[in-house]
Design a protein around this motif. Structure first.
Motif, mmCIF file in Angstrom:
data_model
loop_
_atom_site.group_PDB
_atom_site.id
_atom_site.type_symbol
_atom_site.label_atom_id
_atom_site.label_comp_id
_atom_site.label_asym_id
_atom_site.label_seq_id
_atom_site.Cartn_x
_atom_site.Cartn_y
_atom_site.Cartn_z
ATOM 1 N N SER A 52 0.842 -1.202 0.000
ATOM 2 C CA SER A 52 0.000 0.000 0.000
ATOM 3 C C SER A 52 0.876 1.251 0.000
ATOM 4 O O SER A 52 2.097 1.170 0.163
ATOM 5 C CB SER A 52 -0.914 0.017 1.228
ATOM 6 O OG SER A 52 -0.198 0.401 2.388
ATOM 7 N N THR A 128 -2.041 -6.120 -5.634
ATOM 8 C CA THR A 128 -3.483 -5.943 -5.444
ATOM 9 C C THR A 128 -4.136 -7.174 -4.841
ATOM 10 O O THR A 128 -5.322 -7.154 -4.513
ATOM 11 C CB THR A 128 -4.162 -5.623 -6.787
ATOM 12 O OG1 THR A 128 -3.906 -6.692 -7.707
ATOM 13 C CG2 THR A 128 -3.625 -4.320 -7.368
ATOM 14 N N GLY A 159 -1.537 -3.637 3.793
ATOM 15 C CA GLY A 159 -2.472 -3.660 2.678
ATOM 16 C C GLY A 159 -3.903 -3.936 3.113
ATOM 17 O O GLY A 159 -4.144 -4.458 4.201
ATOM 18 N N HIS A 160 -4.866 -3.598 2.248
ATOM 19 C CA HIS A 160 -6.268 -3.811 2.589
ATOM 20 C C HIS A 160 -6.598 -5.299 2.729
ATOM 21 O O HIS A 160 -7.512 -5.668 3.459
ATOM 22 C CB HIS A 160 -7.177 -3.175 1.529
ATOM 23 C CG HIS A 160 -7.093 -3.834 0.184
ATOM 24 N ND1 HIS A 160 -7.845 -4.935 -0.149
ATOM 25 C CD2 HIS A 160 -6.329 -3.559 -0.900
ATOM 26 C CE1 HIS A 160 -7.571 -5.293 -1.405
ATOM 27 N NE2 HIS A 160 -6.652 -4.483 -1.879
ATOM 28 N N HIS A 161 -5.810 -6.163 2.051
ATOM 29 C CA HIS A 161 -6.071 -7.599 2.132
ATOM 30 C C HIS A 161 -5.778 -8.125 3.537
ATOM 31 O O HIS A 161 -6.239 -9.180 3.920
ATOM 32 C CB HIS A 161 -5.210 -8.379 1.129
ATOM 33 C CG HIS A 161 -4.385 -7.513 0.243
ATOM 34 N ND1 HIS A 161 -3.270 -6.835 0.677
ATOM 35 C CD2 HIS A 161 -4.544 -7.175 -1.042
ATOM 36 C CE1 HIS A 161 -2.767 -6.128 -0.313
ATOM 37 N NE2 HIS A 161 -3.515 -6.311 -1.358
ATOM 38 N N HIS A 163 -6.868 -7.025 6.194
ATOM 39 C CA HIS A 163 -7.987 -6.776 7.093
ATOM 40 C C HIS A 163 -9.218 -7.597 6.710
ATOM 41 O O HIS A 163 -10.269 -7.423 7.307
ATOM 42 C CB HIS A 163 -8.359 -5.285 7.060
ATOM 43 C CG HIS A 163 -7.184 -4.384 7.299
ATOM 44 N ND1 HIS A 163 -7.194 -3.060 6.933
ATOM 45 C CD2 HIS A 163 -5.970 -4.602 7.856
ATOM 46 C CE1 HIS A 163 -6.046 -2.486 7.257
ATOM 47 N NE2 HIS A 163 -5.283 -3.417 7.808
ATOM 48 N N GLN A 164 -9.084 -8.467 5.722
ATOM 49 C CA GLN A 164 -10.263 -9.127 5.192
ATOM 50 C C GLN A 164 -10.595 -10.443 5.865
ATOM 51 O O GLN A 164 -11.681 -10.967 5.695
ATOM 52 C CB GLN A 164 -10.096 -9.345 3.680
ATOM 53 C CG GLN A 164 -10.058 -8.025 2.907
ATOM 54 C CD GLN A 164 -9.812 -8.213 1.421
ATOM 55 O OE1 GLN A 164 -9.460 -9.299 0.979
ATOM 56 N NE2 GLN A 164 -10.000 -7.162 0.651
ATOM 57 N N LYS A 168 -7.853 -7.775 11.921
ATOM 58 C CA LYS A 168 -6.822 -6.899 11.368
ATOM 59 C C LYS A 168 -5.434 -7.432 11.688
ATOM 60 O O LYS A 168 -5.086 -7.670 12.838
ATOM 61 C CB LYS A 168 -6.990 -5.496 11.954
ATOM 62 C CG LYS A 168 -6.031 -4.468 11.386
ATOM 63 C CD LYS A 168 -6.328 -3.099 11.968
ATOM 64 C CE LYS A 168 -5.357 -2.055 11.441
ATOM 65 N NZ LYS A 168 -5.621 -0.716 12.006
#
Length: 223
Positions: A52, A128, A159-161, A163-164, A168
């Motif tokens: 990120s 990504t 990265g946003h991944h 937190h999925q 977290k």
């Protein structure tokens, strides 16, 4: 050597870092491991995975030495922006130029030859998917061309991944031991770059814990 490369970050770098570090500690509680692996003197090439935009802030803030990095030239468009960006150690690169990749490599080479610490993302752009993409040969070229000490970094939780699933993931900045590349000096240049790239990416993978994607990042043209 271009004057903007020879000039090191000024007081603004330290002011910005002194402000940002406490904010980053409060917001992300980053765990910094192995920063003693960065030599106190001489040129150092930091090679990291890229998850990120936060990565470009975390590395300069928590590296034990000043870190130089590249930024698109439009960020230097006004006198004030130019002063700020150069003050924090950024070096402008014309992203729209057809020879962008070569310009970035030559700038990085000059930074390292001036004794600086220079950070690059061998994947070329952010992942990504959260997987570690294949490395491009620019980082290896810089290492072999300059003889700089190569220190791998594995970033986690930026990265946003992250937190999925399973909540977290904590932010971790893990510096690895310097890589041994001296044995590649007798190999043909192309083969030496390929082998150095493989060693760099293996080291990053071991530190970050990512699985390999087996592919290059889309649109990645960085070192």
């Amino acid at each position: 050597m271009p004057s903007h490369v020879a000039t090191r970050p000024g007081w603004l770098y330290f002011v910005g870092r002194s402000v940002l570090r406490p904010l980053l500690w409060v917001r992300y509680h980053p765990r910094v491991i192995g920063s003693e692996s960065v030599p106190h003197n001489g040129p150092v090439l930091l090679v990291s995975n890229h998850l990120s935009g936060l990565d470009t802030i975390l590395i300069p803030c928590f590296s034990p030495r000043q870190v130089r990095f590249l930024a698109k030239a439009s960020l230097f468009a006004t006198p004030f922006k130019n002063w700020v960006m150069r003050g924090v150690g950024a070096v402008p690169v014309q992203r729209e130029a057809s020879n962008e990749a070569q310009q970035a490599l030559e700038t990085g080479r000059d930074l390292l030859l001036s004794g600086s610490v220079f950070a690059v993302f061998p994947e070329g752009s952010r992942s990504t998917t959260g997987l570690l993409n294949k490395g491009r040969s620019g980082a290896a070229w810089l290492a072999l061309e300059t003889g700089a000490t190569v220190v791998p970094i594995g970033l986690q939780g930026t990265g946003h991944h992250s937190h999925q699933s399973h909540g977290k993931q904590p932010v971790v900045i893990r510096f690895g031991a310097p890589l041994e590349l001296d044995d590649l000096s007798d190999l043909p240049r192309g083969r030496a770059r390929r082998e150095a790239t493989e060693r760099i990416m293996r080291a990053i993978q071991e530190l970050s814990g990512q699985a390999f994607s087996g592919e290059y990042a889309e649109g990645g043209r960085g070192a």
